[in-house]
Motif scaffolding. Sequence first.
Motif, PDB file in Angstrom:
ATOM      1  N   GLU A  87       0.724  -1.159  -0.144  1.00 13.37           N
ATOM      2  CA  GLU A  87      -0.011  -0.178  -0.028  1.00 13.37           C
ATOM      3  C   GLU A  87       0.851   1.159  -0.056  1.00 13.37           C
ATOM      4  OE1 GLU A  87      -3.865   0.227   2.381  1.00 13.37           O
ATOM      5  OE2 GLU A  87      -2.375   1.119   3.694  1.00 13.37           O
ATOM      6  N   TRP A  88       0.657   2.119  -0.541  1.00 18.80           N
ATOM      7  CA  TRP A  88       1.540   3.500  -0.935  1.00 18.80           C
ATOM      8  C   TRP A  88       0.736   4.549  -0.469  1.00 18.80           C
ATOM      9  CZ3 TRP A  88       6.378   2.942  -1.378  1.00 18.80           C
ATOM     10  CH2 TRP A  88       7.140   4.255  -1.341  1.00 18.80           C
ATOM     11  N   HIS A  89       1.097   5.383   0.656  1.00 19.38           N
ATOM     12  CA  HIS A  89       0.353   6.246   1.038  1.00 19.38           C
ATOM     13  C   HIS A  89       0.813   7.799   0.700  1.00 19.38           C
ATOM     14  CE1 HIS A  89      -1.610   4.347   4.562  1.00 19.38           C
ATOM     15  NE2 HIS A  89      -0.691   3.415   3.948  1.00 19.38           N
ATOM     16  N   TYR A  90       0.026   8.442  -0.153  1.00 16.48           N
ATOM     17  CA  TYR A  90       0.411   9.923  -0.815  1.00 16.48           C
ATOM     18  C   TYR A  90       0.391  10.804  -0.019  1.00 16.48           C
ATOM     19  CZ  TYR A  90       0.464   6.713  -4.760  1.00 16.48           C
ATOM     20  OH  TYR A  90       0.782   5.600  -5.580  1.00 16.48           O
ATOM     21  N   GLN A  91       1.534  11.315   0.566  1.00 18.09           N
ATOM     22  CA  GLN A  91       1.506  12.844   1.256  1.00 18.09           C
ATOM     23  C   GLN A  91       1.560  14.062   0.423  1.00 18.09           C
ATOM     24  OE1 GLN A  91       1.459  12.430   4.558  1.00 18.09           O
ATOM     25  NE2 GLN A  91       1.490  10.284   4.019  1.00 18.09           N
ATOM     26  N   LEU A  92       1.975  13.947  -0.723  1.00 12.18           N
ATOM     27  CA  LEU A  92       1.736  15.208  -1.928  1.00 12.18           C
ATOM     28  C   LEU A  92       1.253  14.520  -2.995  1.00 12.18           C
ATOM     29  CD1 LEU A  92       5.667  16.140  -1.169  1.00 12.18           C
ATOM     30  CD2 LEU A  92       3.715  17.092  -0.253  1.00 12.18           C
ATOM     31  N   ASP A  93       0.925  15.378  -3.841  1.00 12.79           N
ATOM     32  CA  ASP A  93       0.556  14.995  -5.291  1.00 12.79           C
ATOM     33  C   ASP A  93       1.666  14.478  -5.972  1.00 12.79           C
ATOM     34  OD1 ASP A  93      -1.936  16.191  -4.970  1.00 12.79           O
ATOM     35  OD2 ASP A  93      -1.785  17.756  -6.390  1.00 12.79           O
ATOM     36  N   GLU A  94       1.411  13.306  -6.605  1.00 11.46           N
ATOM     37  CA  GLU A  94       2.601  12.589  -7.251  1.00 11.46           C
ATOM     38  C   GLU A  94       2.170  12.005  -8.826  1.00 11.46           C
ATOM     39  OE1 GLU A  94       5.309   8.408  -6.940  1.00 11.46           O
ATOM     40  OE2 GLU A  94       4.464   9.191  -5.233  1.00 11.46           O
ATOM     41  N   VAL A 103       2.892  -2.455 -13.171  1.00 12.84           N
ATOM     42  CA  VAL A 103       2.136  -2.484 -11.881  1.00 12.84           C
ATOM     43  C   VAL A 103       0.674  -2.676 -12.175  1.00 12.84           C
ATOM     44  CG1 VAL A 103       2.091  -0.056 -11.548  1.00 12.84           C
ATOM     45  CG2 VAL A 103       2.133  -1.697  -9.641  1.00 12.84           C
ATOM     46  N   ASP A 104       0.045  -3.445 -11.225  1.00 14.47           N
ATOM     47  CA  ASP A 104      -1.652  -3.394 -11.236  1.00 14.47           C
ATOM     48  C   ASP A 104      -1.949  -2.535  -9.833  1.00 14.47           C
ATOM     49  OD1 ASP A 104      -1.693  -5.152 -13.338  1.00 14.47           O
ATOM     50  OD2 ASP A 104      -1.144  -6.815 -11.998  1.00 14.47           O
ATOM     51  N   ILE A 105      -2.694  -1.548 -10.061  1.00 15.62           N
ATOM     52  CA  ILE A 105      -3.194  -0.517  -8.872  1.00 15.62           C
ATOM     53  C   ILE A 105      -4.467  -0.567  -8.663  1.00 15.62           C
ATOM     54  CG2 ILE A 105      -3.234   1.983  -8.495  1.00 15.62           C
ATOM     55  CD1 ILE A 105      -0.680   2.117  -9.782  1.00 15.62           C
ATOM     56  N   ASP A 106      -4.987  -0.642  -7.574  1.00 12.47           N
ATOM     57  CA  ASP A 106      -6.313  -0.342  -7.016  1.00 12.47           C
ATOM     58  C   ASP A 106      -6.167   1.152  -6.224  1.00 12.47           C
ATOM     59  OD1 ASP A 106      -8.899  -0.588  -5.824  1.00 12.47           O
ATOM     60  OD2 ASP A 106      -8.658  -2.441  -4.939  1.00 12.47           O
ATOM     61  N   TYR A 107      -7.009   1.902  -6.788  1.00 12.33           N
ATOM     62  CA  TYR A 107      -6.857   3.370  -6.397  1.00 12.33           C
ATOM     63  C   TYR A 107      -8.451   4.019  -6.463  1.00 12.33           C
ATOM     64  CZ  TYR A 107      -5.378   8.336  -6.204  1.00 12.33           C
ATOM     65  OH  TYR A 107      -5.130   9.610  -5.675  1.00 12.33           O
ATOM     66  N   GLY A 109     -11.135   3.081  -5.639  1.00 10.26           N
ATOM     67  CA  GLY A 109     -12.253   2.077  -6.027  1.00 10.26           C
ATOM     68  C   GLY A 109     -11.934   1.735  -7.420  1.00 10.26           C
ATOM     69  N   LYS A 110     -10.976   2.032  -8.265  1.00  9.11           N
ATOM     70  CA  LYS A 110     -10.778   1.711  -9.477  1.00  9.11           C
ATOM     71  C   LYS A 110      -9.707   0.706  -9.599  1.00  9.11           C
ATOM     72  CE  LYS A 110     -13.760   4.674 -11.195  1.00  9.11           C
ATOM     73  NZ  LYS A 110     -14.897   4.496 -11.730  1.00  9.11           N
ATOM     74  N   LYS A 111      -9.806  -0.289 -10.565  1.00  8.60           N
ATOM     75  CA  LYS A 111      -8.157  -1.228 -10.722  1.00  8.60           C
ATOM     76  C   LYS A 111      -8.016  -0.769 -11.991  1.00  8.60           C
ATOM     77  CE  LYS A 111      -9.703  -4.646  -7.673  1.00  8.60           C
ATOM     78  NZ  LYS A 111      -9.891  -6.022  -7.123  1.00  8.60           N
ATOM     79  N   PHE A 112      -6.583  -0.673 -12.319  1.00  8.86           N
ATOM     80  CA  PHE A 112      -5.955  -0.462 -13.656  1.00  8.86           C
ATOM     81  C   PHE A 112      -4.546  -0.880 -13.663  1.00  8.86           C
ATOM     82  CE2 PHE A 112      -5.847   3.427 -11.326  1.00  8.86           C
ATOM     83  CZ  PHE A 112      -4.590   3.871 -11.305  1.00  8.86           C
ATOM     84  N   SER A 113      -3.812  -0.928 -14.781  1.00  9.54           N
ATOM     85  CA  SER A 113      -2.623  -1.626 -15.150  1.00  9.54           C
ATOM     86  C   SER A 113      -1.937  -0.465 -15.416  1.00  9.54           C
ATOM     87  CB  SER A 113      -2.508  -2.953 -15.602  1.00  9.54           C
ATOM     88  OG  SER A 113      -3.164  -3.966 -14.827  1.00  9.54           O
ATOM     89  N   LEU A 114      -0.457  -0.648 -15.142  1.00 11.79           N
ATOM     90  CA  LEU A 114       0.273   0.489 -15.781  1.00 11.79           C
ATOM     91  C   LEU A 114       1.445  -0.171 -16.302  1.00 11.79           C
ATOM     92  CD1 LEU A 114       0.526   3.372 -13.008  1.00 11.79           C
ATOM     93  CD2 LEU A 114      -0.720   3.492 -15.147  1.00 11.79           C
ATOM     94  N   LEU A 121      -1.666  10.072 -12.345  1.00 10.44           N
ATOM     95  CA  LEU A 121      -1.615  11.090 -11.003  1.00 10.44           C
ATOM     96  C   LEU A 121      -2.291  10.749 -10.037  1.00 10.44           C
ATOM     97  CD1 LEU A 121      -0.947  14.015 -10.107  1.00 10.44           C
ATOM     98  CD2 LEU A 121      -3.166  14.591 -11.031  1.00 10.44           C
ATOM     99  N   PHE A 122      -1.756  10.644  -8.795  1.00 10.02           N
ATOM    100  CA  PHE A 122      -2.214  10.485  -7.534  1.00 10.02           C
ATOM    101  C   PHE A 122      -2.232  11.631  -6.624  1.00 10.02           C
ATOM    102  CE2 PHE A 122       0.203   6.797  -8.768  1.00 10.02           C
ATOM    103  CZ  PHE A 122      -0.785   5.511  -8.970  1.00 10.02           C
ATOM    104  N   ARG A 123      -3.256  11.825  -6.036  1.00  8.98           N
ATOM    105  CA  ARG A 123      -3.495  12.937  -5.106  1.00  8.98           C
ATOM    106  C   ARG A 123      -3.037  12.889  -3.664  1.00  8.98           C
ATOM    107  NH1 ARG A 123      -3.754  17.361  -8.088  1.00  8.98           N
ATOM    108  NH2 ARG A 123      -5.439  17.231  -9.891  1.00  8.98           N
ATOM    109  N   ALA A 124      -2.637  13.821  -3.060  1.00 10.77           N
ATOM    110  CA  ALA A 124      -2.275  14.138  -1.663  1.00 10.77           C
ATOM    111  C   ALA A 124      -3.226  13.601  -0.741  1.00 10.77           C
ATOM    112  CB  ALA A 124      -1.848  15.532  -1.200  1.00 10.77           C
ATOM    113  N   GLY A 125      -3.061  12.665   0.159  1.00 11.22           N
ATOM    114  CA  GLY A 125      -3.848  12.318   1.190  1.00 11.22           C
ATOM    115  C   GLY A 125      -4.867  10.968   0.740  1.00 11.22           C
ATOM    116  N   THR A 126      -4.160  10.410  -0.092  1.00 15.24           N
ATOM    117  CA  THR A 126      -5.156   9.133  -0.924  1.00 15.24           C
ATOM    118  C   THR A 126      -3.922   8.134  -0.443  1.00 15.24           C
ATOM    119  OG1 THR A 126      -4.284   9.416  -3.123  1.00 15.24           O
ATOM    120  CG2 THR A 126      -6.518  10.442  -2.466  1.00 15.24           C
TER     121      THR A 126
END
Length: 157
Positions: A87-94, A103-107, A109-114, A121-126
């Motif tokens: 699990e990765w916790h985003y303190q800042l926008d990344e 990588v397969d990601i669950d973010y 409520g959505k699942k996708f692969s990269l 883009l991941f938002r801070a606080g997620t």
Amino acid sequence: MKKTLAIGATTVLLTMLGATFYHAIAYVTQAQPASTSAVNLPVKPFEVDPSWIKEGKPNFRAAEFFKSYDGETSSGIFECDGPSTFEWHYQLDESIYVLEGGVDIDYEGKKFSLKQGDTVLFRAGTKALWHVPKGIRKSWTLHDAGKPARGLASLLK
């Protein structure tokens, strides 16, 4: 009334010009100098909170190659071996750009692969659940929009 509005508008304009001038001076006096030669910057191991690791024994490595004069933006390279799930916790926008692997990601409520060439883009606080089947190498950019911007964004959700 018109005089009060004119004074208010002038005050706002002067404040904005002062802030712009301040940031320009800070950039000129504190920004990194331009490169005059290549720099070899190896990635180095780093630890994450053990509770983030869900499966496997990920080997995390990273190197930061840029940081803005104000510390609000930075960029670097990240690598992780698989198979692993964490699990990765985003303190800042990344924002990331996948250089190698996938990588397969669950973010949110959505699942996708990269895969190589993809960006996200991941938002801070997620937080996101990452499953790295073999390995991933990515470039990242972190941006701190500041507490007021993050607060407004959370209100507008």
